[in-house]
Design a protein around this motif. Structure first.
Motif, PDB file in Angstrom:
ATOM      1  N   TRP A 189       0.827  -1.208   0.000  1.00 10.24           N
ATOM      2  CA  TRP A 189       0.000   0.000   0.000  1.00 10.24           C
ATOM      3  C   TRP A 189       0.861   1.258   0.000  1.00 10.24           C
ATOM      4  CZ3 TRP A 189      -0.493   3.825   3.781  1.00 10.24           C
ATOM      5  CH2 TRP A 189      -1.530   4.728   3.581  1.00 10.24           C
ATOM      6  N   GLU A 221     -14.929  10.345  -3.280  1.00  4.63           N
ATOM      7  CA  GLU A 221     -14.475   9.111  -2.633  1.00  4.63           C
ATOM      8  C   GLU A 221     -14.439   9.265  -1.118  1.00  4.63           C
ATOM      9  OE1 GLU A 221     -11.600   7.146  -6.057  1.00  4.63           O
ATOM     10  OE2 GLU A 221     -10.778   8.718  -4.749  1.00  4.63           O
ATOM     11  N   GLU A 226     -10.248   1.147  -3.838  1.00  2.00           N
ATOM     12  CA  GLU A 226     -10.531  -0.196  -3.337  1.00  2.00           C
ATOM     13  C   GLU A 226      -9.415  -0.692  -2.417  1.00  2.00           C
ATOM     14  OE1 GLU A 226     -10.726   0.577  -6.660  1.00  2.00           O
ATOM     15  OE2 GLU A 226     -12.919   0.651  -6.752  1.00  2.00           O
ATOM     16  N   ARG A 227      -8.185  -0.401  -2.780  1.00  2.69           N
ATOM     17  CA  ARG A 227      -7.046  -0.850  -1.980  1.00  2.69           C
ATOM     18  C   ARG A 227      -7.051  -0.202  -0.599  1.00  2.69           C
ATOM     19  NH1 ARG A 227      -2.847   0.828  -5.050  1.00  2.69           N
ATOM     20  NH2 ARG A 227      -3.419  -0.642  -6.639  1.00  2.69           N
ATOM     21  N   GLU A 236       0.395   4.018  -5.859  1.00  2.00           N
ATOM     22  CA  GLU A 236      -0.451   5.205  -5.888  1.00  2.00           C
ATOM     23  C   GLU A 236      -1.770   4.918  -5.188  1.00  2.00           C
ATOM     24  OE1 GLU A 236       0.120   8.366  -7.172  1.00  2.00           O
ATOM     25  OE2 GLU A 236       2.179   7.672  -7.326  1.00  2.00           O
ATOM     26  N   ASN A 294      -5.432   4.179  -4.409  1.00  2.00           N
ATOM     27  CA  ASN A 294      -6.471   3.420  -5.091  1.00  2.00           C
ATOM     28  C   ASN A 294      -7.605   3.228  -4.100  1.00  2.00           C
ATOM     29  OD1 ASN A 294      -7.692   0.533  -5.424  1.00  2.00           O
ATOM     30  ND2 ASN A 294      -6.971   1.122  -7.472  1.00  2.00           N
ATOM     31  N   GLU A 306      -4.707  12.337  -3.503  1.00  2.00           N
ATOM     32  CA  GLU A 306      -4.766  10.971  -4.018  1.00  2.00           C
ATOM     33  C   GLU A 306      -6.216  10.542  -4.236  1.00  2.00           C
ATOM     34  OE1 GLU A 306      -2.238   8.471  -4.474  1.00  2.00           O
ATOM     35  OE2 GLU A 306      -0.850  10.146  -4.359  1.00  2.00           O
ATOM     36  N   PHE A 307      -7.136  11.125  -3.491  1.00  2.00           N
ATOM     37  CA  PHE A 307      -8.526  10.701  -3.525  1.00  2.00           C
ATOM     38  C   PHE A 307      -9.424  11.904  -3.779  1.00  2.00           C
ATOM     39  CE2 PHE A 307      -6.143   7.907  -0.736  1.00  2.00           C
ATOM     40  CZ  PHE A 307      -6.391   6.681  -1.323  1.00  2.00           C
TER      41      PHE A 307
END
Length: 144
Positions: free
Chosen positions: A30, A110, A38-39, A34, A36, A105-106
């Motif tokens: 993780w 989200e 779902e991750r 980058e 993600n 990143e998000f």
């Protein structure tokens, strides 16, 4: 003779070492990749589960409870897991954004979606905890 329903918490949670090893592997993966959506959800769940399982094992391992208090305890543990998953996911999203200097990143959508999961995941955790409690009652030998 009267039979009393009881619940025994195992001394060791089955598979805990495997869970901890999986968490370490996921943390390494993780942190390198980058962001993600779902991750980070999976890692948030694994983080909450590993932390709560460790605390639960340390504090409750080997104890006996009567049925109703035991079910309440397991329900609260499940509720904490559901809510903790949401909170850990939000924390991890913030950490991941802070690790990379190139911007967020998000997306806001989200982040809002994760916060919106709080009631549902708390309820699902509560029900799962009650289910685990019923399984523990069923597998605890009965005392007369």
């Amino acid at each position: 003779m009267v039979s009393f329903e009881t619940m025994q918490i195992p001394d060791q949670i089955p598979g805990f070492k495997l869970l901890a090893a999986l968490w370490v592997i996921m943390a390494v993966i993780w942190s390198m990749l980058e962001g993600n959506f779902e991750r980070v959800l999976i890692f948030g769940f694994l983080t909450a589960l590993t932390g709560l399982a460790y605390l639960f094992q340390r504090m409750m391992g080997g104890r006996h409870f009567s049925a109703v208090p035991g079910l309440l305890l397991m329900g609260l543990w499940g509720l904490a897991l559901g809510a903790g998953t949401v909170l850990m996911t939000l924390l991890l999203m913030a950490v991941k954004t802070g690790l990379h200097a190139h911007g967020a990143e998000f997306t806001t959508a989200e982040i809002t979606a994760v916060w919106g999961y709080l009631p549902l995941w708390s309820l699902v955790g509560l029900l799962a905890g009650l289910g685990v409690g019923l399984l523990l009652i069923a597998r605890t030998p009965k005392r007369n």
